[in-house]
Design an enzyme around this catalytic site. Structure first.
Site, mmCIF file in Angstrom:
data_model
loop_
_atom_site.group_PDB
_atom_site.id
_atom_site.type_symbol
_atom_site.label_atom_id
_atom_site.label_comp_id
_atom_site.label_asym_id
_atom_site.label_seq_id
_atom_site.Cartn_x
_atom_site.Cartn_y
_atom_site.Cartn_z
ATOM 1 N N TYR A 123 0.803 -1.218 0.000
ATOM 2 C CA TYR A 123 0.000 0.000 0.000
ATOM 3 C C TYR A 123 0.843 1.279 0.000
ATOM 4 O O TYR A 123 0.305 2.370 0.160
ATOM 5 C CB TYR A 123 -0.955 0.004 1.203
ATOM 6 C CG TYR A 123 -2.083 -0.999 1.079
ATOM 7 C CD1 TYR A 123 -1.890 -2.219 0.461
ATOM 8 C CD2 TYR A 123 -3.343 -0.727 1.576
ATOM 9 C CE1 TYR A 123 -2.913 -3.145 0.346
ATOM 10 C CE2 TYR A 123 -4.377 -1.642 1.470
ATOM 11 C CZ TYR A 123 -4.159 -2.850 0.858
ATOM 12 O OH TYR A 123 -5.167 -3.760 0.753
ATOM 13 N N LYS A 171 3.768 -14.425 4.852
ATOM 14 C CA LYS A 171 4.044 -15.382 3.767
ATOM 15 C C LYS A 171 5.554 -15.442 3.587
ATOM 16 O O LYS A 171 6.094 -15.290 2.485
ATOM 17 C CB LYS A 171 3.306 -14.922 2.494
ATOM 18 C CG LYS A 171 3.282 -15.920 1.368
ATOM 19 C CD LYS A 171 2.285 -17.035 1.554
ATOM 20 C CE LYS A 171 2.425 -18.060 0.445
ATOM 21 N NZ LYS A 171 1.575 -19.250 0.624
ATOM 22 N N ASP A 204 -2.197 -17.993 3.798
ATOM 23 C CA ASP A 204 -3.210 -18.836 3.144
ATOM 24 C C ASP A 204 -3.826 -19.804 4.153
ATOM 25 O O ASP A 204 -5.040 -20.032 4.171
ATOM 26 C CB ASP A 204 -2.640 -19.556 1.910
ATOM 27 C CG ASP A 204 -1.227 -20.081 2.115
ATOM 28 O OD1 ASP A 204 -0.609 -19.780 3.162
ATOM 29 O OD2 ASP A 204 -0.732 -20.808 1.236
ATOM 30 N N ASP A 228 -5.962 -6.337 5.671
ATOM 31 C CA ASP A 228 -7.135 -5.794 4.987
ATOM 32 C C ASP A 228 -8.083 -6.953 4.627
ATOM 33 O O ASP A 228 -9.290 -6.917 4.903
ATOM 34 C CB ASP A 228 -6.655 -5.058 3.723
ATOM 35 C CG ASP A 228 -7.744 -4.230 3.075
ATOM 36 O OD1 ASP A 228 -8.875 -4.201 3.599
ATOM 37 O OD2 ASP A 228 -7.463 -3.605 2.037
ATOM 38 N N ASP A 232 -11.774 -8.378 6.682
ATOM 39 C CA ASP A 232 -13.082 -8.448 6.024
ATOM 40 C C ASP A 232 -13.666 -9.855 6.163
ATOM 41 O O ASP A 232 -14.875 -10.029 6.379
ATOM 42 C CB ASP A 232 -12.985 -8.094 4.532
ATOM 43 C CG ASP A 232 -13.037 -6.586 4.278
ATOM 44 O OD1 ASP A 232 -12.518 -5.829 5.117
ATOM 45 O OD2 ASP A 232 -13.593 -6.175 3.243
HETATM 46 MG MG MG Z 1 -10.858 -3.249 3.147
#
Ligand code: MG
Ligand code: NAI
Length: 335
Positions: A123, A171, A204, A228, A232
């Site tokens: 990001y 990861k 994962d 992120d 969710d």
């Molecule tokens: Mg989001």
């Protein structure tokens, strides 16, 4: 106490005023200043996050942000205002709790917090295009500095909330120089908190367990992108996006915002669920202004309203209460 309010776009303009009503009921002396940001602001002014908005936010030190609509195709001059605002205020930690709420869509026993690093990873916004647009490359940046401070946030939160375990999610097997660094530094910080258990999962596998057995998670410490996505996913177990709060924390600054977006499919109808933003305001009280008593009152009022079966339409998919009626109900239950 001063609060900068940015409603943004879509349902942000409906759910934020509802949360302000709740906050004002508890803190009548709260000084509210409003500022603009988002897609509509961009269309009107050519700037999605005007400089005045950033300075208002910085001087208030506390922000309640609704949501902004961002197109999924490149628009010259446009970039997501919330990502920019988090960066301008250096809110380096994003706390995204999911706890069971008494609605039929939630999973009993779930009580976890995703502690997401908020300033770097993919990001950082360093994307290049070549080959006439047929090749795109993005930079993933992880630093010791940012990892140390987010790891301390996670372990301190574990202590203050009496939590048992921090799970480092990464990861590192595929990305040893970036996620491997995150993992290594997080384990170094963990040594300073011997009273808290530490374990790790590859992202994962973490996603698999988040779906299969979300109650096994306590605190999830992870870089920006995985945080992120996983938060969710976790929000689904909390009863849905309409109920999922979040707080961005920096040094003496904070931006509270729901996990959800501007929900263009239901915007303008007055039916959006204000719970996520009301619970985000409670996080601002608890973690930024350090006022746990009114935060507890909000959490209890939300629990009470939902246990009585009072929902907006997103919960059961049928006719529900309006945004305004649900907010009134929460206000009534605060006493
Ligand atoms: Mg989001
Ligand atoms: P979304 O979160 O806006 O909506 C996803 C689904 O959940 C929709 O069906 C919506 O109606 C429902 N929903 C979300 N919040 C709700 C609420 N409070 N009450 C009732 N139903 C609710 O995500 P989507 O559709 O992917 O994105 C829409 C826009 O929002 C996009 O432009 C996106 O860029 C933006 N967005 C902005 C965010 C932010 O400002 N922090 C975060 C996520 C998306």
């Amino acid at each position: 106490m001063k609060l900068c309010v940015i409603e943004g776009d879509g349902i942000g303009r409906e759910v934020v005023p509802a949360a302000i009503r709740v906050l004002r009921r508890l803190i009548p002396e709260l000084e509210v200043v409003t500022a603009e940001a988002g897609w509509e602001t961009f269309q009107a002014t050519g700037n999605a996050l005007p400089a005045e908005t950033v300075s208002t936010a910085l001087s208030a030190k506390a922000v309640l942000f609704g949501a902004c609509s961002s197109p999924s195709y490149p628009v010259p001059g446009y970039s997501s205002p919330i990502v920019k605002l988090r960066r301008s205020m250096e809110t380096y930690a994003n706390l995204r709790p999911t706890r069971y709420l008494p609605v039929p869509t939630a999973r009993p026993g779930v009580d976890l917090v995703v502690v997401r690093e908020n300033t770097e990873d993919l990001y950082v916004g360093d994307e290049q295009t070549e080959d006439a647009g047929d090749t795109g490359t993005a930079t993933k940046r992880i630093t010791r500095y940012a990892t140390e401070r987010i790891a301390h946030t996670a372990f301190r939160l574990a202590r203050t909330e009496g939590r048992r375990c921090v799970t480092i999610v990464h990861k590192g097997n595929v990305l040893p120089q970036t996620d491997g660094l995150f993992r290594r530094v997080a384990y170094e910080v963990a040594k300073e908190y011997p009273d808290i258990e530490t374990d790790e999962l590859l992202v994962d596998t973490a996603a698999y367990w988040m779906v299969k057995e979300p109650t096994r998670f306590d605190i999830v410490l992870t870089p920006n992108l995985y945080g992120d996505i996983l938060s969710d996913m976790a929000a689904a177990w909390g009863g849905g996006l309409g109920l999922a709060p979040a707080l961005n924390l920096g040094e003496e600054v904070a931006v509270a915002e729901p996990v959800h977006g501007s929900a263009p499919d239901i915007a303008g109808q007055g039916i959006a669920n204000p719970t996520a933003v009301i619970l985000s305001a409670a996080m601002l009280l608890r973690h930024h202004w350090r006022l746990p008593a009114p935060a507890d009152k909000i959490d209890a009022a939300v629990n009470a309203a939902l246990s009585e079966g009072d929902y907006t339409a997103d919960i059961l998919g049928v006719n529900g209460m309006s945004t305004a009626d649900f907010a009134d109900l929460i206000c009534d239950k605060l006493e």
